[in-house]
Write an enzyme that holds these catalytic residues in place. Structure first.
Site, PDB file in Angstrom:
ATOM      1  N   ASP A  26     -22.406  36.858  -9.102  1.00 21.14           N
ATOM      2  CA  ASP A  26     -21.707  37.782  -8.197  1.00 21.14           C
ATOM      3  C   ASP A  26     -20.188  37.693  -8.403  1.00 21.14           C
ATOM      4  O   ASP A  26     -19.488  38.715  -8.443  1.00 21.14           O
ATOM      5  CB  ASP A  26     -22.106  37.544  -6.721  1.00 21.14           C
ATOM      6  CG  ASP A  26     -22.193  36.082  -6.336  1.00 21.14           C
ATOM      7  OD1 ASP A  26     -22.132  35.223  -7.243  1.00 21.14           O
ATOM      8  OD2 ASP A  26     -22.303  35.786  -5.133  1.00 21.14           O
ATOM      9  N   TYR A  50     -37.468  41.046 -15.920  1.00 28.46           N
ATOM     10  CA  TYR A  50     -37.976  42.118 -16.793  1.00 28.46           C
ATOM     11  C   TYR A  50     -39.254  41.724 -17.532  1.00 28.46           C
ATOM     12  O   TYR A  50     -39.733  42.455 -18.379  1.00 28.46           O
ATOM     13  CB  TYR A  50     -36.894  42.549 -17.788  1.00 28.46           C
ATOM     14  CG  TYR A  50     -35.889  43.537 -17.204  1.00 28.46           C
ATOM     15  CD1 TYR A  50     -35.747  43.676 -15.832  1.00 28.46           C
ATOM     16  CD2 TYR A  50     -35.097  44.325 -18.025  1.00 28.46           C
ATOM     17  CE1 TYR A  50     -34.840  44.569 -15.290  1.00 28.46           C
ATOM     18  CE2 TYR A  50     -34.186  45.226 -17.493  1.00 28.46           C
ATOM     19  CZ  TYR A  50     -34.063  45.339 -16.123  1.00 28.46           C
ATOM     20  OH  TYR A  50     -33.164  46.229 -15.583  1.00 28.46           O
ATOM     21  N   LYS A 102     -27.129  32.300 -10.875  1.00 30.09           N
ATOM     22  CA  LYS A 102     -27.084  32.214  -9.409  1.00 30.09           C
ATOM     23  C   LYS A 102     -27.868  30.957  -8.981  1.00 30.09           C
ATOM     24  O   LYS A 102     -28.781  31.022  -8.145  1.00 30.09           O
ATOM     25  CB  LYS A 102     -27.684  33.503  -8.813  1.00 30.09           C
ATOM     26  CG  LYS A 102     -27.373  33.711  -7.345  1.00 30.09           C
ATOM     27  CD  LYS A 102     -25.900  33.886  -7.044  1.00 30.09           C
ATOM     28  CE  LYS A 102     -25.640  33.925  -5.549  1.00 30.09           C
ATOM     29  NZ  LYS A 102     -24.243  33.709  -5.204  1.00 30.09           N
ATOM     30  N   ASP A 154     -23.422  47.245 -17.701  1.00 23.22           N
ATOM     31  CA  ASP A 154     -23.062  48.611 -17.303  1.00 23.22           C
ATOM     32  C   ASP A 154     -21.702  48.603 -16.588  1.00 23.22           C
ATOM     33  O   ASP A 154     -20.851  49.466 -16.831  1.00 23.22           O
ATOM     34  CB  ASP A 154     -24.114  49.215 -16.362  1.00 23.22           C
ATOM     35  CG  ASP A 154     -25.243  49.910 -17.122  1.00 23.22           C
ATOM     36  OD1 ASP A 154     -25.528  49.477 -18.250  1.00 23.22           O
ATOM     37  OD2 ASP A 154     -25.825  50.869 -16.592  1.00 23.22           O
ATOM     38  N   ASP A 206     -28.280  43.170 -17.718  1.00 26.00           N
ATOM     39  CA  ASP A 206     -28.392  44.632 -17.723  1.00 26.00           C
ATOM     40  C   ASP A 206     -27.374  45.231 -16.750  1.00 26.00           C
ATOM     41  O   ASP A 206     -26.653  46.185 -17.077  1.00 26.00           O
ATOM     42  CB  ASP A 206     -29.821  45.033 -17.330  1.00 26.00           C
ATOM     43  CG  ASP A 206     -30.140  46.467 -17.710  1.00 26.00           C
ATOM     44  OD1 ASP A 206     -29.362  47.073 -18.464  1.00 26.00           O
ATOM     45  OD2 ASP A 206     -31.174  46.999 -17.252  1.00 26.00           O
TER      46      ASP A 206
HETATM   47  N1  GGG Z   1     -30.715  52.987 -24.905  1.00 24.65           N
HETATM   48  C1  GGG Z   1     -31.059  52.146 -23.854  1.00 24.65           C
HETATM   49  C2  GGG Z   1     -31.861  52.810 -22.783  1.00 24.65           C
HETATM   50  O1  GGG Z   1     -32.516  53.784 -23.028  1.00 24.65           O
HETATM   51  N2  GGG Z   1     -31.756  52.289 -21.590  1.00 24.65           N
HETATM   52  C3  GGG Z   1     -32.486  52.766 -20.457  1.00 24.65           C
HETATM   53  C4  GGG Z   1     -33.001  51.656 -19.633  1.00 24.65           C
HETATM   54  O2  GGG Z   1     -33.479  51.880 -18.539  1.00 24.65           O
HETATM   55  N3  GGG Z   1     -32.921  50.458 -20.141  1.00 24.65           N
HETATM   56  C5  GGG Z   1     -33.356  49.283 -19.525  1.00 24.65           C
HETATM   57  C6  GGG Z   1     -32.835  48.098 -20.291  1.00 24.65           C
HETATM   58  O3  GGG Z   1     -31.876  48.206 -21.054  1.00 24.65           O
HETATM   59  O4  GGG Z   1     -33.398  47.027 -20.120  1.00 24.65           O
END
Ligand code: GGG
Length: 332
Positions: free
Chosen positions: A203, A119, A170, A231, A227
């Site tokens: 993984d 990122y 990893k 989720d 990230d």
């Molecule tokens: N509230 C978090 C948000 O808007 N996430 C959307 C997103 O694409 N986030 C990428 C990340 O959390 O790095």
């Protein structure tokens, strides 16, 4: 008086943030909310997704409460975390009563390194049809995220938790970058002899959050892995509508739901406000307002167990009606 920068952002951000503000106001704590703009709509209007004015407001406030980012996420939320140097993205994974979860005893925290990894955004098209992304892992950033994770485990141990940090990586494939990540993890562990340290492949970790989530306490990983993992973890405790996060640095704190702008349900008033309300709870603890934080969490637990929820959890309330139910109990 706490001065808070409020950025609703896009889509359901405009619905869940007002709901969280309603609950924050119910605590009676004096807040000054300074509203600032960012996101897709602002980009359409001004040609910039994160205006300078918004950055200045975020920098001068005590904390930032953020809603959701859409297509401009990289230029808004990822950039804002960098600017504020909020290097630790803290994502609790907790089973609340009344919510259909994989298990009742899930209670761990994912700590995601927030400033580098993939990122970092170093991408290039080196030839037609050939693109690259550079994965940056440094000793300095790894060291500070691991210290953060171990300190968190220490604090949790005082509250009766196991006192364990699991590093997900990893290193068998990404030998140089995650090789460094893993090495630094065990180097920092030397200073925390009272905390258990273990490492797992990312993984496999993705499976373990389903097969044995109750065995984790603090999980630490790099940016993109964190990230994705968080989720999936949210899915084990009721979904993204219940997943809060705190972005913590040495100078700043930014609080936001894990979810994004959810364009499929935006504007319908049915988005679950829990993730943002729990993010506001994390913000209150960051501000030292522990009593109010506990009060909101207790009120939320009651509302969840009574089924007074938005449709994603089987209820029939709107976003603001659910927030009202929580606020009413906080005001008592
Ligand atoms: N509230 C978090 C948000 O808007 N996430 C959307 C997103 O694409 N986030 C990428 C990340 O959390 O790095």
């Amino acid at each position: 008086m706490h001065k808070i920068c409020v950025i609703e952002g896009d889509g359901i951000g405009k619905e869940v943030v007002p709901a969280a503000i309603r609950v924050l106001e119910a605590t009676g704590i004096p807040f000054e909310f300074v509203y600032a703009e960012a996101g897709d709509e602002v980009y359409e209007k001004l040609g910039v997704a994160l205006p300078e004015e918004t950055i200045e407001t975020a920098l001068e406030c005590e904390a930032v409460l953020f809603g959701a980012a859409g297509e401009t996420a990289a230029d808004v939320i990822v950039k804002l975390r960098h600017i504020l140097d909020t290097y630790a993205n803290v994502r609790p994974v907790k089973a609340y009563k009344g919510v259909k979860c994989l298990r009742e005893d899930i209670d761990y925290i994912i700590v995601r390194e927030n400033t580098e990894g993939l990122y970092k955004g170093i991408e290039a098209e080196i030839d037609e049809g050939i693109t690259t992304a550079t994965r940056v892992i440094t000793e300095k950033a790894s060291e500070r995220i691991f210290k953060f994770a171990y300190e968190l485990a220490k604090d949790r141990k005082k509250e009766g938790k196991e006192g364990k940090v699991t590093c997900a990586h990893k290193a068998n494939v990404l030998k140089i970058t995650d090789g460094l990540f893993k090495r630094v993890f065990y180097k920092v562990a030397e200073n925390y002899k009272d905390i258990k340290a273990e490492d797992v492949y990312i993984d496999a970790m993705n499976m373990y959050i389903i097969t044995r989530p109750q065995t984790f306490d603090v999980v630490v990983t790099s940016n993109l892995f964190g990230d994705i993992l968080s989720d999936g973890a949210a899915g084990t405790v009721g979904g993204l509508g219940l997943a809060p996060s705190a972005n913590i640095g040495d100078e700043h704190g930014l609080f936001e739901p894990v979810h994004g702008s959810a364009p499929d349900i935006a504007g319908k008033g049915i988005a679950n406000p829990t993730a943002t309300i729990l993010s506001a709870v994390l913000m209150l603890r960051y501000l030292g307002e522990y009593e109010a934080a506990n009060k909101i969490e207790k009120a939320l637990e009651e509302v969840l167990s009574l089924g007074l929820t938005t449709p994603d959890l089987g209820g029939n309330l709107t976003t603001m009606q659910m927030a009202e139910e929580i606020a009413k109990r906080v005001e008592l």
